[in-house]
Design a protein around this motif. Structure first.
Motif, PDB file in Angstrom:
ATOM      1  N   LEU A   3      28.100 -17.584 -28.233  1.00 51.83           N
ATOM      2  CA  LEU A   3      28.840 -16.360 -27.975  1.00 51.83           C
ATOM      3  C   LEU A   3      30.215 -16.720 -27.449  1.00 51.83           C
ATOM      4  N   LEU A   4      31.275 -16.264 -28.123  1.00 50.35           N
ATOM      5  CA  LEU A   4      32.632 -16.598 -27.735  1.00 50.35           C
ATOM      6  C   LEU A   4      33.308 -15.472 -26.963  1.00 50.35           C
ATOM      7  N   GLN A   5      33.159 -14.237 -27.424  1.00 49.11           N
ATOM      8  CA  GLN A   5      33.717 -13.078 -26.735  1.00 49.11           C
ATOM      9  C   GLN A   5      32.737 -11.928 -26.834  1.00 49.11           C
ATOM     10  N   LYS A   6      32.706 -11.108 -25.781  1.00 48.67           N
ATOM     11  CA  LYS A   6      31.798  -9.970 -25.769  1.00 48.67           C
ATOM     12  C   LYS A   6      32.553  -8.744 -25.272  1.00 48.67           C
ATOM     13  N   ASN A   7      32.242  -7.608 -25.867  1.00 52.16           N
ATOM     14  CA  ASN A   7      32.830  -6.343 -25.464  1.00 52.16           C
ATOM     15  C   ASN A   7      31.876  -5.673 -24.479  1.00 52.16           C
ATOM     16  N   LYS A   8      32.102  -5.889 -23.198  1.00 55.33           N
ATOM     17  CA  LYS A   8      31.206  -5.361 -22.172  1.00 55.33           C
ATOM     18  C   LYS A   8      31.333  -3.846 -22.029  1.00 55.33           C
ATOM     19  N   LYS A   9      32.492  -3.322 -22.360  1.00 57.71           N
ATOM     20  CA  LYS A   9      32.712  -1.878 -22.238  1.00 57.71           C
ATOM     21  C   LYS A   9      31.942  -1.078 -23.285  1.00 57.71           C
ATOM     22  N   ALA A  10      31.614  -1.706 -24.391  1.00 54.14           N
ATOM     23  CA  ALA A  10      30.989  -0.988 -25.509  1.00 54.14           C
ATOM     24  C   ALA A  10      29.649  -0.383 -25.114  1.00 54.14           C
ATOM     25  N   SER A  11      28.803  -1.143 -24.454  1.00 49.52           N
ATOM     26  CA  SER A  11      27.476  -0.615 -24.110  1.00 49.52           C
ATOM     27  C   SER A  11      27.560   0.417 -22.992  1.00 49.52           C
ATOM     28  N   PHE A  12      28.628   0.390 -22.198  1.00 49.19           N
ATOM     29  CA  PHE A  12      28.786   1.373 -21.127  1.00 49.19           C
ATOM     30  C   PHE A  12      29.396   2.677 -21.648  1.00 49.19           C
ATOM     31  N   GLY A  40      42.326 -13.944 -24.922  1.00 44.54           N
ATOM     32  CA  GLY A  40      42.127 -12.890 -25.887  1.00 44.54           C
ATOM     33  C   GLY A  40      40.913 -12.059 -25.575  1.00 44.54           C
ATOM     34  N   SER A  41      40.834 -10.908 -26.223  1.00 46.83           N
ATOM     35  CA  SER A  41      39.688 -10.032 -25.982  1.00 46.83           C
ATOM     36  C   SER A  41      39.504  -9.072 -27.149  1.00 46.83           C
ATOM     37  N   ILE A  42      38.292  -8.562 -27.242  1.00 42.84           N
ATOM     38  CA  ILE A  42      37.985  -7.537 -28.234  1.00 42.84           C
ATOM     39  C   ILE A  42      37.578  -6.243 -27.543  1.00 42.84           C
ATOM     40  N   SER A  43      37.761  -6.181 -26.221  1.00 42.22           N
ATOM     41  CA  SER A  43      37.285  -5.004 -25.478  1.00 42.22           C
ATOM     42  C   SER A  43      38.114  -3.747 -25.756  1.00 42.22           C
ATOM     43  N   GLU A  44      39.380  -3.876 -26.079  1.00 39.60           N
ATOM     44  CA  GLU A  44      40.200  -2.707 -26.396  1.00 39.60           C
ATOM     45  C   GLU A  44      40.262  -2.435 -27.894  1.00 39.60           C
ATOM     46  N   ALA A  45      39.574  -3.226 -28.673  1.00 41.59           N
ATOM     47  CA  ALA A  45      39.650  -3.120 -30.127  1.00 41.59           C
ATOM     48  C   ALA A  45      38.709  -2.049 -30.673  1.00 41.59           C
ATOM     49  N   VAL A  57      41.110  -3.562 -35.432  1.00 37.85           N
ATOM     50  CA  VAL A  57      42.435  -3.181 -34.950  1.00 37.85           C
ATOM     51  C   VAL A  57      42.469  -3.295 -33.431  1.00 37.85           C
ATOM     52  N   GLY A  58      43.541  -3.884 -32.912  1.00 37.17           N
ATOM     53  CA  GLY A  58      43.748  -3.923 -31.474  1.00 37.17           C
ATOM     54  C   GLY A  58      43.126  -5.106 -30.756  1.00 37.17           C
ATOM     55  N   ALA A  59      42.523  -6.026 -31.475  1.00 38.64           N
ATOM     56  CA  ALA A  59      41.957  -7.215 -30.834  1.00 38.64           C
ATOM     57  C   ALA A  59      43.090  -8.195 -30.533  1.00 38.64           C
ATOM     58  N   HIS A  60      43.047  -8.798 -29.358  1.00 35.48           N
ATOM     59  CA  HIS A  60      44.092  -9.744 -28.967  1.00 35.48           C
ATOM     60  C   HIS A  60      43.572 -11.163 -29.119  1.00 35.48           C
ATOM     61  N   ILE A  61      44.184 -11.916 -30.027  1.00 35.68           N
ATOM     62  CA  ILE A  61      43.857 -13.323 -30.203  1.00 35.68           C
ATOM     63  C   ILE A  61      45.172 -14.092 -30.092  1.00 35.68           C
ATOM     64  N   PRO A  62      45.377 -14.787 -28.968  1.00 40.68           N
ATOM     65  CA  PRO A  62      46.633 -15.517 -28.789  1.00 40.68           C
ATOM     66  C   PRO A  62      46.662 -16.774 -29.653  1.00 40.68           C
ATOM     67  N   PRO A  63      47.847 -17.323 -29.917  1.00 43.91           N
ATOM     68  CA  PRO A  63      47.917 -18.549 -30.708  1.00 43.91           C
ATOM     69  C   PRO A  63      47.378 -19.741 -29.920  1.00 43.91           C
ATOM     70  N   TYR A  64      46.848 -20.724 -30.626  1.00 44.77           N
ATOM     71  CA  TYR A  64      46.291 -21.919 -29.997  1.00 44.77           C
ATOM     72  C   TYR A  64      47.394 -22.738 -29.326  1.00 44.77           C
ATOM     73  N   GLN A  65      48.457 -23.005 -30.069  1.00 40.13           N
ATOM     74  CA  GLN A  65      49.624 -23.701 -29.530  1.00 40.13           C
ATOM     75  C   GLN A  65      50.836 -22.814 -29.791  1.00 40.13           C
ATOM     76  N   PRO A  66      51.317 -22.096 -28.786  1.00 37.85           N
ATOM     77  CA  PRO A  66      52.397 -21.126 -29.004  1.00 37.85           C
ATOM     78  C   PRO A  66      53.651 -21.700 -29.664  1.00 37.85           C
ATOM     79  N   LYS A  67      53.978 -22.960 -29.388  1.00 33.68           N
ATOM     80  CA  LYS A  67      55.195 -23.545 -29.961  1.00 33.68           C
ATOM     81  C   LYS A  67      55.032 -23.891 -31.439  1.00 33.68           C
ATOM     82  N   ASN A  68      53.800 -24.036 -31.903  1.00 30.93           N
ATOM     83  CA  ASN A  68      53.564 -24.412 -33.301  1.00 30.93           C
ATOM     84  C   ASN A  68      53.178 -23.237 -34.187  1.00 30.93           C
ATOM     85  N   THR A  69      53.182 -22.029 -33.678  1.00 25.71           N
ATOM     86  CA  THR A  69      52.816 -20.867 -34.484  1.00 25.71           C
ATOM     87  C   THR A  69      54.062 -20.265 -35.122  1.00 25.71           C
TER      88      THR A  69
END
Length: 149
Positions: A3-12, A40-45, A57-69
């Motif tokens: 499990l990498l990311q979980k949307n905890k708000k969804a079940s609530f 990053g997160s998928i809780s607001e997605a 839509v709305g999931a935040h996934i930041p770049p792995y290396q910001p200078k190389n993106t």
């Protein structure tokens, strides 16, 4: 399966009715970022259906290396969810016939692939949310009592 990311708000916030699993179309550096837990997160997605395609839509996934993106990279861009046609038709039908929504539940890897678990859900009212909070507190108190016995 990790499990990498979980949307905890969804079940609530939602009453989950039916779950689906599909692949997620990502860039290589996005996959690295998710697997390395850079953030990053998928809780607001949320999930949107456009024509015969399903998008996250709305999931935040930041770049792995910001200078190389790439300069034009948007961490909040729409990402395609890979589902079968039959599943997409079921989702369309269920969302249209009643006031239901599609929310992402979790993001995990299965072997070398990243999978997204989505669910058809109905929004909870304030009273229902209070009931779930009461249940949690009573269960916690019962566990404490059993722990000290």
């Amino acid at each position: 399966m990790t499990l990498l990311q979980k949307n905890k708000k969804a079940s609530f916030n939602y009453e989950i009715l039916e779950k689906y699993t599909g692949g997620l179309s990502l860039f290589g550096f996005e996959v690295k970022a998710v697997k390395q837990n850079v953030g990053g997160s998928i809780s607001e997605a949320y999930v949107k259906i456009k024509g015969d395609e399903v998008f996250l839509v709305g999931a935040h996934i930041p770049p792995y290396q910001p200078k190389n993106t790439p300069i034009e990279y948007d961490p909040y861009r729409e990402r395609k969810i890979l589902l079968s046609r039959k599943e997409i038709e079921e989702l369309k039908k269920k969302v249209k016939e009643s006031n239901l929504t599609i929310v992402p539940i979790s993001l995990y890897n299965k072997g070398r692939k990243l999978k997204l678990q989505i669910a058809i859900a109905r929004g909870k009212k304030k009273q229902d949310k209070r009931e779930t909070l009461k249940k949690r507190t009573t269960e916690r108190e019962v566990r404490r009592e059993h722990k000290f016995r």
